[in-house]
Design a protein around this motif. Structure first.
Motif, PDB file in Angstrom:
ATOM      1  N   TYR A 157     -77.595 -23.271  86.728  1.00 48.96           N
ATOM      2  CA  TYR A 157     -76.815 -22.360  87.473  1.00 48.96           C
ATOM      3  C   TYR A 157     -77.811 -20.869  87.169  1.00 48.96           C
ATOM      4  CZ  TYR A 157     -72.436 -24.922  87.204  1.00 48.96           C
ATOM      5  OH  TYR A 157     -71.572 -25.606  87.478  1.00 48.96           O
ATOM      6  N   LYS A 158     -78.291 -20.705  86.175  1.00 47.83           N
ATOM      7  CA  LYS A 158     -79.153 -19.604  85.860  1.00 47.83           C
ATOM      8  C   LYS A 158     -79.805 -19.793  84.486  1.00 47.83           C
ATOM      9  CE  LYS A 158     -75.850 -16.851  86.541  1.00 47.83           C
ATOM     10  NZ  LYS A 158     -74.873 -15.655  86.588  1.00 47.83           N
ATOM     11  N   GLU A 159     -80.831 -18.732  84.430  1.00 45.79           N
ATOM     12  CA  GLU A 159     -81.299 -18.805  83.111  1.00 45.79           C
ATOM     13  C   GLU A 159     -80.543 -18.771  81.820  1.00 45.79           C
ATOM     14  OE1 GLU A 159     -83.386 -18.434  79.490  1.00 45.79           O
ATOM     15  OE2 GLU A 159     -82.483 -16.982  80.264  1.00 45.79           O
ATOM     16  N   GLU A 160     -80.399 -19.741  80.914  1.00 47.61           N
ATOM     17  CA  GLU A 160     -79.272 -19.883  79.883  1.00 47.61           C
ATOM     18  C   GLU A 160     -79.175 -18.980  78.990  1.00 47.61           C
ATOM     19  OE1 GLU A 160     -79.506 -23.915  78.021  1.00 47.61           O
ATOM     20  OE2 GLU A 160     -78.667 -24.831  79.833  1.00 47.61           O
ATOM     21  N   SER A 161     -80.220 -18.285  78.699  1.00 44.58           N
ATOM     22  CA  SER A 161     -80.155 -17.275  77.798  1.00 44.58           C
ATOM     23  C   SER A 161     -79.310 -16.059  78.258  1.00 44.58           C
ATOM     24  CB  SER A 161     -81.497 -16.776  77.120  1.00 44.58           C
ATOM     25  OG  SER A 161     -81.382 -15.688  76.220  1.00 44.58           O
ATOM     26  N   THR A 162     -79.830 -15.731  79.394  1.00 44.39           N
ATOM     27  CA  THR A 162     -79.131 -14.566  80.405  1.00 44.39           C
ATOM     28  C   THR A 162     -77.643 -15.100  80.267  1.00 44.39           C
ATOM     29  OG1 THR A 162     -81.373 -14.072  81.334  1.00 44.39           O
ATOM     30  CG2 THR A 162     -78.974 -13.227  82.257  1.00 44.39           C
ATOM     31  N   LEU A 163     -77.237 -16.400  80.752  1.00 48.21           N
ATOM     32  CA  LEU A 163     -75.924 -16.636  80.988  1.00 48.21           C
ATOM     33  C   LEU A 163     -75.124 -16.463  79.752  1.00 48.21           C
ATOM     34  CD1 LEU A 163     -73.518 -18.251  82.668  1.00 48.21           C
ATOM     35  CD2 LEU A 163     -74.739 -20.346  82.005  1.00 48.21           C
ATOM     36  N   ALA A 164     -75.693 -16.918  78.706  1.00 49.83           N
ATOM     37  CA  ALA A 164     -74.958 -16.755  77.243  1.00 49.83           C
ATOM     38  C   ALA A 164     -74.519 -15.405  77.038  1.00 49.83           C
ATOM     39  CB  ALA A 164     -75.682 -17.556  76.358  1.00 49.83           C
ATOM     40  N   MET A 165     -75.725 -14.527  77.351  1.00 52.21           N
ATOM     41  CA  MET A 165     -75.509 -12.975  76.824  1.00 52.21           C
ATOM     42  C   MET A 165     -74.430 -12.505  77.986  1.00 52.21           C
ATOM     43  SD  MET A 165     -77.449 -12.156  74.784  1.00 52.21           S
ATOM     44  CE  MET A 165     -77.191 -10.654  74.556  1.00 52.21           C
ATOM     45  N   ASN A 166     -74.213 -13.150  79.097  1.00 51.92           N
ATOM     46  CA  ASN A 166     -73.096 -12.588  80.154  1.00 51.92           C
ATOM     47  C   ASN A 166     -71.776 -12.984  79.255  1.00 51.92           C
ATOM     48  OD1 ASN A 166     -74.929 -11.178  81.862  1.00 51.92           O
ATOM     49  ND2 ASN A 166     -75.128 -12.915  83.093  1.00 51.92           N
TER      50      ASN A 166
ATOM     51  N   TYR B 118     -68.730 -10.552  78.037  1.00 48.63           N
ATOM     52  CA  TYR B 118     -67.205 -10.669  78.505  1.00 48.63           C
ATOM     53  C   TYR B 118     -66.414 -10.833  77.379  1.00 48.63           C
ATOM     54  CZ  TYR B 118     -63.017 -12.608  80.764  1.00 48.63           C
ATOM     55  OH  TYR B 118     -61.662 -12.774  81.123  1.00 48.63           O
ATOM     56  N   LEU B 119     -66.850 -11.711  76.266  1.00 48.91           N
ATOM     57  CA  LEU B 119     -65.931 -11.983  75.071  1.00 48.91           C
ATOM     58  C   LEU B 119     -65.792 -10.846  74.308  1.00 48.91           C
ATOM     59  CD1 LEU B 119     -67.283 -15.448  73.923  1.00 48.91           C
ATOM     60  CD2 LEU B 119     -65.078 -15.045  75.098  1.00 48.91           C
ATOM     61  N   ASP B 120     -66.714  -9.831  74.371  1.00 44.25           N
ATOM     62  CA  ASP B 120     -66.956  -8.638  73.469  1.00 44.25           C
ATOM     63  C   ASP B 120     -65.931  -7.700  73.909  1.00 44.25           C
ATOM     64  OD1 ASP B 120     -68.628  -9.420  71.795  1.00 44.25           O
ATOM     65  OD2 ASP B 120     -70.290  -8.437  72.776  1.00 44.25           O
ATOM     66  N   GLU B 121     -65.509  -7.822  75.432  1.00 44.27           N
ATOM     67  CA  GLU B 121     -64.562  -6.984  76.084  1.00 44.27           C
ATOM     68  C   GLU B 121     -63.191  -7.712  76.059  1.00 44.27           C
ATOM     69  OE1 GLU B 121     -66.460  -6.497  79.847  1.00 44.27           O
ATOM     70  OE2 GLU B 121     -67.855  -5.186  79.315  1.00 44.27           O
ATOM     71  N   SER B 122     -62.933  -8.979  76.022  1.00 48.22           N
ATOM     72  CA  SER B 122     -61.879  -9.625  76.037  1.00 48.22           C
ATOM     73  C   SER B 122     -61.400 -10.346  75.024  1.00 48.22           C
ATOM     74  CB  SER B 122     -61.837 -10.255  77.521  1.00 48.22           C
ATOM     75  OG  SER B 122     -62.454  -9.488  78.569  1.00 48.22           O
ATOM     76  N   TYR B 123     -61.763 -10.180  74.023  1.00 50.11           N
ATOM     77  CA  TYR B 123     -61.693 -11.317  72.763  1.00 50.11           C
ATOM     78  C   TYR B 123     -59.934 -11.002  72.236  1.00 50.11           C
ATOM     79  CZ  TYR B 123     -62.256  -7.290  69.533  1.00 50.11           C
ATOM     80  OH  TYR B 123     -62.290  -6.002  68.796  1.00 50.11           O
ATOM     81  N   LEU B 124     -59.537  -9.985  72.735  1.00 50.33           N
ATOM     82  CA  LEU B 124     -57.972  -9.975  72.375  1.00 50.33           C
ATOM     83  C   LEU B 124     -56.978 -10.691  73.440  1.00 50.33           C
ATOM     84  CD1 LEU B 124     -57.785  -6.222  70.608  1.00 50.33           C
ATOM     85  CD2 LEU B 124     -57.758  -8.682  69.441  1.00 50.33           C
ATOM     86  N   GLU B 125     -57.515 -10.988  74.480  1.00 52.52           N
ATOM     87  CA  GLU B 125     -56.929 -11.464  75.400  1.00 52.52           C
ATOM     88  C   GLU B 125     -56.577 -12.961  75.072  1.00 52.52           C
ATOM     89  OE1 GLU B 125     -58.319 -10.906  79.142  1.00 52.52           O
ATOM     90  OE2 GLU B 125     -58.470  -8.994  79.083  1.00 52.52           O
ATOM     91  N   GLU B 126     -55.488 -13.602  75.400  1.00 53.98           N
ATOM     92  CA  GLU B 126     -55.187 -15.070  75.420  1.00 53.98           C
ATOM     93  C   GLU B 126     -55.764 -15.911  76.563  1.00 53.98           C
ATOM     94  OE1 GLU B 126     -54.116 -18.192  73.332  1.00 53.98           O
ATOM     95  OE2 GLU B 126     -53.709 -16.432  72.509  1.00 53.98           O
ATOM     96  N   PHE B 127     -56.695 -16.760  76.429  1.00 49.35           N
ATOM     97  CA  PHE B 127     -57.138 -17.474  77.592  1.00 49.35           C
ATOM     98  C   PHE B 127     -57.616 -19.072  76.968  1.00 49.35           C
ATOM     99  CE2 PHE B 127     -60.522 -14.607  76.380  1.00 49.35           C
ATOM    100  CZ  PHE B 127     -61.716 -15.348  75.935  1.00 49.35           C
ATOM    101  N   ILE B 128     -57.694 -19.968  77.806  1.00 51.29           N
ATOM    102  CA  ILE B 128     -58.343 -21.138  77.547  1.00 51.29           C
ATOM    103  C   ILE B 128     -59.530 -21.397  78.123  1.00 51.29           C
ATOM    104  CG2 ILE B 128     -55.867 -22.091  77.471  1.00 51.29           C
ATOM    105  CD1 ILE B 128     -56.498 -23.422  79.909  1.00 51.29           C
ATOM    106  N   LEU B 129     -60.272 -22.421  77.765  1.00 52.04           N
ATOM    107  CA  LEU B 129     -61.821 -22.563  77.884  1.00 52.04           C
ATOM    108  C   LEU B 129     -61.826 -22.710  79.657  1.00 52.04           C
ATOM    109  CD1 LEU B 129     -63.127 -25.031  75.156  1.00 52.04           C
ATOM    110  CD2 LEU B 129     -63.606 -22.344  75.532  1.00 52.04           C
TER     111      LEU B 129
END
Length: 261
Positions: free
Chosen positions: A151-160, A164-175
């Motif tokens: 899809y894209k360079e893995e390190s950049t993907l992991a950072m993205n 998202y997790l840093d902004e949304s970690y209090l939300e309830e979601f599944i994988l």
């Protein structure tokens, strides 16, 4: 007879049943799902049309879908687990179990399975942690290879993903929902994040929640309210998670802060 069931519409590809006092099931029957069975005490004999296998502690049995069988126990048989996995779920992981049944005599695999079952039955464990632990068990146990798309360079993907997790970690979601957001398979999502940060996604989220709770402990908010505001099931869940990371309870931490003020 004490029993418990894990079943959730958001994770509709899995069902787990736990029974403390196991009873015989002498009538031949079959399941549409792939079944994994284990027992903590005694023994369980699975009877098929022309053969049988006996499952003991430190062993697990796999029964394919649509395979007729019955089961008998001895008087000491206790603490039985039966995990049902839909075949479509395993097919999405590029896994295909072709045998009718199989007995796995491996203590480490057995321990991993029991640990997974205890996680699924724990009402204080989040859905994303349950789901990720299931994926990690399947990846380790079934030992298959998943072809990953570039899809894209893995390190950049992991950072993205981390952003998202840093902004949304209090939300309830599944994988599945998280993977869909980044146009990934769940397997690729798990692998790329853990490779970059050395933590499963659910562990990263838990760390974020614990550190938020640590910040809130410097205020005069009650610990029960802090637990709620930082996304924990209740105060005992916060206590357990906080102590695991900081080796001190939230109350002890808060008392130490205020005593120095």
């Amino acid at each position: 007879m004490k029993s418990d069931i894990f079943k959730n519409p958001k994770l509709d590809f899995i069902e787990l049943r736990y029974v403390e006092d196991i009873e015989d099931c002498v009538k031949m029957h079959l399941h549409e799902e792939l079944t994994i069975t284990a027992i903590k005490k005694g023994s369980l004999t699975l009877i098929f049309n022309d053969t049988s296998i006996t499952v003991k502690p430190n062993e697990i049995a796999i029964i394919n879908s649509q395979i007729p069988h019955s089961a008998t126990t001895n008087e000491k048989s206790k603490d039985g687990y039966v995990l049902y996995l839909k075949k479509d779920y395993l097919r999405n992981l590029d896994f295909n179990f072709s045998s009718a049944f199989e007995l796995i005599k491996n203590k480490n695999i057995y321990k991993s399975f029991i640990k997974l079952c205890d996680c699924l039955l724990d009402i204080k464990v989040s859905l994303i942690e349950k789901e990720e632990n299931l994926y990690l068990f399947c990846l380790a146990f079934f030992s298959f290879e998943q072809t990953e798309q570039n899809y894209k360079e893995e390190s950049t993907l992991a950072m993205n993903i981390k952003k998202y997790l840093d902004e949304s970690y209090l939300e309830e979601f599944i994988l599945d929902e998280l993977a869909l957001k980044f146009d990934l398979t769940v397997v690729h999502l798990i692998r790329v994040f853990k490779k970059e940060f050395g933590l499963p996604i659910h562990s990263y989220i838990l760390n974020k929640k614990v550190h938020l709770a640590k910040e809130l402990l410097t205020s005069n908010i009650s610990i029960s309210q802090i637990a709620q505001d930082s996304g924990f099931f209740d105060q005992s869940h916060l206590n357990r998670s906080f102590k695991r990371i900081f080796q001190i309870t939230p109350k002890e931490y808060q008392k130490n802060i205020f005593s120095k003020c």
